[in-house]
Motif scaffolding. Structure first.
Motif, PDB file in Angstrom:
ATOM      1  N   HIS A 280      -3.228  18.376  53.141  1.00 37.70           N
ATOM      2  CA  HIS A 280      -4.266  17.453  53.578  1.00 37.70           C
ATOM      3  C   HIS A 280      -3.834  16.601  54.763  1.00 37.70           C
ATOM      4  O   HIS A 280      -4.667  15.913  55.368  1.00 37.70           O
ATOM      5  CB  HIS A 280      -4.629  16.512  52.418  1.00 37.70           C
ATOM      6  CG  HIS A 280      -3.484  15.669  51.960  1.00 37.70           C
ATOM      7  ND1 HIS A 280      -2.415  16.196  51.265  1.00 37.70           N
ATOM      8  CD2 HIS A 280      -3.226  14.344  52.107  1.00 37.70           C
ATOM      9  CE1 HIS A 280      -1.553  15.226  50.991  1.00 37.70           C
ATOM     10  NE2 HIS A 280      -2.012  14.103  51.499  1.00 37.70           N
TER      11      HIS A 280
ATOM     12  N   SER B 241      -2.574  15.349  58.483  1.00 37.99           N
ATOM     13  CA  SER B 241      -2.767  15.757  59.871  1.00 37.99           C
ATOM     14  C   SER B 241      -1.460  16.356  60.383  1.00 37.99           C
ATOM     15  O   SER B 241      -0.381  16.056  59.851  1.00 37.99           O
ATOM     16  CB  SER B 241      -3.151  14.548  60.729  1.00 37.99           C
ATOM     17  OG  SER B 241      -2.068  13.631  60.827  1.00 37.99           O
TER      18      SER B 241
ATOM     19  N   SER C 194       0.344  15.701  62.951  1.00 41.90           N
ATOM     20  CA  SER C 194       1.315  14.697  63.405  1.00 41.90           C
ATOM     21  C   SER C 194       1.985  14.005  62.225  1.00 41.90           C
ATOM     22  O   SER C 194       3.198  13.771  62.238  1.00 41.90           O
ATOM     23  CB  SER C 194       0.638  13.667  64.311  1.00 41.90           C
ATOM     24  OG  SER C 194      -0.428  13.023  63.631  1.00 41.90           O
ATOM     25  N   THR C 195       1.202  13.683  61.190  1.00 38.01           N
ATOM     26  CA  THR C 195       1.785  13.025  60.009  1.00 38.01           C
ATOM     27  C   THR C 195       2.712  13.976  59.275  1.00 38.01           C
ATOM     28  O   THR C 195       3.810  13.586  58.838  1.00 38.01           O
ATOM     29  CB  THR C 195       0.671  12.545  59.057  1.00 38.01           C
ATOM     30  OG1 THR C 195      -0.196  11.649  59.758  1.00 38.01           O
ATOM     31  CG2 THR C 195       1.249  11.825  57.856  1.00 38.01           C
TER      32      THR C 195
ATOM     33  N   ARG D 265     -12.657  14.089  68.498  1.00 37.22           N
ATOM     34  CA  ARG D 265     -11.351  14.741  68.373  1.00 37.22           C
ATOM     35  C   ARG D 265     -10.254  13.807  68.884  1.00 37.22           C
ATOM     36  O   ARG D 265     -10.509  12.850  69.611  1.00 37.22           O
ATOM     37  CB  ARG D 265     -11.318  16.058  69.144  1.00 37.22           C
ATOM     38  CG  ARG D 265     -11.303  15.910  70.641  1.00 37.22           C
ATOM     39  CD  ARG D 265     -11.403  17.226  71.374  1.00 37.22           C
ATOM     40  NE  ARG D 265     -12.679  17.866  71.098  1.00 37.22           N
ATOM     41  CZ  ARG D 265     -13.821  17.529  71.707  1.00 37.22           C
ATOM     42  NH1 ARG D 265     -13.835  16.551  72.610  1.00 37.22           N
ATOM     43  NH2 ARG D 265     -14.939  18.142  71.421  1.00 37.22           N
TER      44      ARG D 265
ATOM     45  N   THR E 123      -2.837  15.385  69.727  1.00 34.64           N
ATOM     46  CA  THR E 123      -1.512  14.857  69.435  1.00 34.64           C
ATOM     47  C   THR E 123      -0.458  15.885  69.804  1.00 34.64           C
ATOM     48  O   THR E 123      -0.660  17.095  69.642  1.00 34.64           O
ATOM     49  CB  THR E 123      -1.380  14.531  67.934  1.00 34.64           C
ATOM     50  OG1 THR E 123      -2.504  13.753  67.526  1.00 34.64           O
ATOM     51  CG2 THR E 123      -0.115  13.749  67.659  1.00 34.64           C
TER      52      THR E 123
ATOM     53  N   GLY F 173      -7.214  17.898  66.856  1.00 35.10           N
ATOM     54  CA  GLY F 173      -7.704  17.649  65.504  1.00 35.10           C
ATOM     55  C   GLY F 173      -8.740  16.543  65.491  1.00 35.10           C
ATOM     56  O   GLY F 173      -9.135  16.023  66.543  1.00 35.10           O
TER      57      GLY F 173
ATOM     58  N   LYS G 292      -8.318   9.836  63.928  1.00 40.05           N
ATOM     59  CA  LYS G 292      -7.588   9.256  62.802  1.00 40.05           C
ATOM     60  C   LYS G 292      -8.559   8.876  61.693  1.00 40.05           C
ATOM     61  O   LYS G 292      -9.603   8.280  61.956  1.00 40.05           O
ATOM     62  CB  LYS G 292      -6.819   8.019  63.255  1.00 40.05           C
ATOM     63  CG  LYS G 292      -5.897   7.442  62.197  1.00 40.05           C
ATOM     64  CD  LYS G 292      -5.069   6.306  62.768  1.00 40.05           C
ATOM     65  CE  LYS G 292      -4.118   5.746  61.707  1.00 40.05           C
ATOM     66  NZ  LYS G 292      -3.287   4.646  62.252  1.00 40.05           N
TER      67      LYS G 292
ATOM     68  N   GLY H 218     -10.147  11.095  60.045  1.00 39.09           N
ATOM     69  CA  GLY H 218     -10.993  12.269  59.866  1.00 39.09           C
ATOM     70  C   GLY H 218     -12.463  12.046  60.134  1.00 39.09           C
ATOM     71  O   GLY H 218     -13.282  12.942  59.906  1.00 39.09           O
TER      72      GLY H 218
END
Length: 391
Positions: free
Chosen positions: A78, A80, A82-83, A221, A224, A233, A236, A238
């Protein structure tokens, strides 16, 4: 109930074995106790844990932290990109170095606390410590869920206090100066500083997202840089959002095909955040003379004092919030513009920018409290005053 049996080693030493049934009623045992007292204590603990639903097989704790971390990372679908990349960096770095070679059963609260103390002593930023312990806590929480640990030793450990960095807000005059100093990049500066976009959202903005007739930007969008590659993506959180586009800013935006980027890199494609800051943003900050600070440096072997100018691109987002509030926007409007999940986030960060109309509240309360009431007029509310009847 558990049973305890002695047995003899080849050396002639006596050891004790505890035989018991697991919660699924399958028989098992644990051996190696040097005294019958230790064996009884273990047996009692097993029975209590079974009744509490907290039983964990002794063998389960032999699972390596490195393996538990790899399992946890693989399950984070789940997140992103980058995370997920940031979490992998923490797992492969700080957590692997300290805990990776240990089994889950070796992780104790004192060990976690000592790790935190080591980080603090090494002057690791408090924000970094919070992130690293947060990842460890999640890994161990999954181990608890999987029946490999009875409790999470990283839960509720004391962490160093985070001292929030002071936010910087440009005045309108300073924003004008920065945009002028940026030259051809002025439209990007204005889009960040007046519309409150994140840098990744600016990088991913396409002409189809610009609605000049309605005076809005559609933020759909965010781009990143992950492991050296651009990842396209959602924004932030979503969620897509619509951002006000002042005509002053709209008139500066370049024209292009719907699918084209509004702010492409010089050679085409996505801008790289770091390159854009080094090539465009930082020189503009210096040229505009924003937030000067005297810093001691060694130049040609000699100590000298130089002036540096410090502003982060993200602080243009703070500036947009400040300008919106100055223009009369309420906190819900600021929340919608910035894309915060809750109005409380916007209020915590920018609530101090709203004027405190203490005198106005005092006057309104005074007028309300001193307003005549029905009781002051000589009769109770909802009753009719009767005149005395003459004889």
């Amino acid at each position: 109930m558990a049973t305890i049996e002695p047995y003899t080693l080849a050396s002639g030493a006596i050891r004790y074995r505890v035989r018991y049934r697991k919660p699924d009623h399958k028989p098992t045992d644990k051996r190696g106790f040097t005294t019958k007292r230790d064996a009884k204590a273990f047996a009692a603990t097993v029975e209590v844990d079974k009744m509490r639903g907290a039983y964990v097989s002794p063998a389960a704790g032999k699972h390596l932290v490195a393996d538990a971390a790899a399992t946890w990372i693989a399950d984070q679908h789940h997140l992103s990109p980058s995370t997920a990349s940031r979490y992998r960096g923490i797992v492969d770095g700080a957590i692997a170095a300290k805990f990776g070679h240990l089994t889950l059963g070796k992780i104790t609260r004192p060990l976690v606390r000592s790790w935190i103390a080591e980080q603090v002593d090494a002057d690791t930023p408090a924000e970094t410590v919070h992130k690293q312990v947060g990842v460890l806590r999640r890994i161990l929480a999954q181990a608890v869920e999987d029946g490999r640990l009875a409790v999470n030793p990283a839960d509720k450990v004391r962490l160093p206090a985070i001292v929030p960095a002071e936010m910087k807000f440009l005045t309108l005059e300073q924003l004008h100066a920065l945009a002028a100093a940026a030259g051809d990049a002025a439209p990007a500066i204005w889009t960040l500083g007046a519309c409150g976009l994140r840098l990744g959202e600016l990088v991913g903005l396409r002409h189809a997202d610009v609605d000049l007739e309605a005076g809005v930007l559609h933020i759909v969008r965010s781009v990143t840089l992950v492991d050296g590659k651009h990842v396209d993506g959602p924004p932030k959180g979503g969620k897509r959002r619509t951002v006000p586009l002042p005509q002053f800013v709209a008139e500066q935006l370049p024209q292009g095909r719907d699918e084209a980027l509004v702010f492409p890199a010089p050679g085409g494609g996505y801008l790289r955040h770091g390159n854009w800051r080094t090539r465009v943003f930082d020189p503009a900050v210096t040229k505009a003379g924003l937030f000067p600070t005297e810093v001691e440096k060694v130049v040609d072997g000699k100590k000298t004092t130089v002036v540096e100018y410090d502003l982060h691109p993200h602080e243009l987002r703070h500036t947009a919030a400040s300008l919106a509030i100055s223009s009369g926007a309420n906190i819900k409007a600021v929340q919608a513009m910035l894309g915060h999940a809750r109005a409380s986030i916007s209020l915590d960060r920018y609530g101090h920018l709203y004027p405190a109309d203490v005198e106005g509240i005092t006057g309104a309360l005074q007028a309300m409290l001193t307003r005549p009431t029905a009781a002051d007029c000589g009769h109770a509310v909802g009753t009719e005053r009767k005149e005395p009847v003459s004889e």
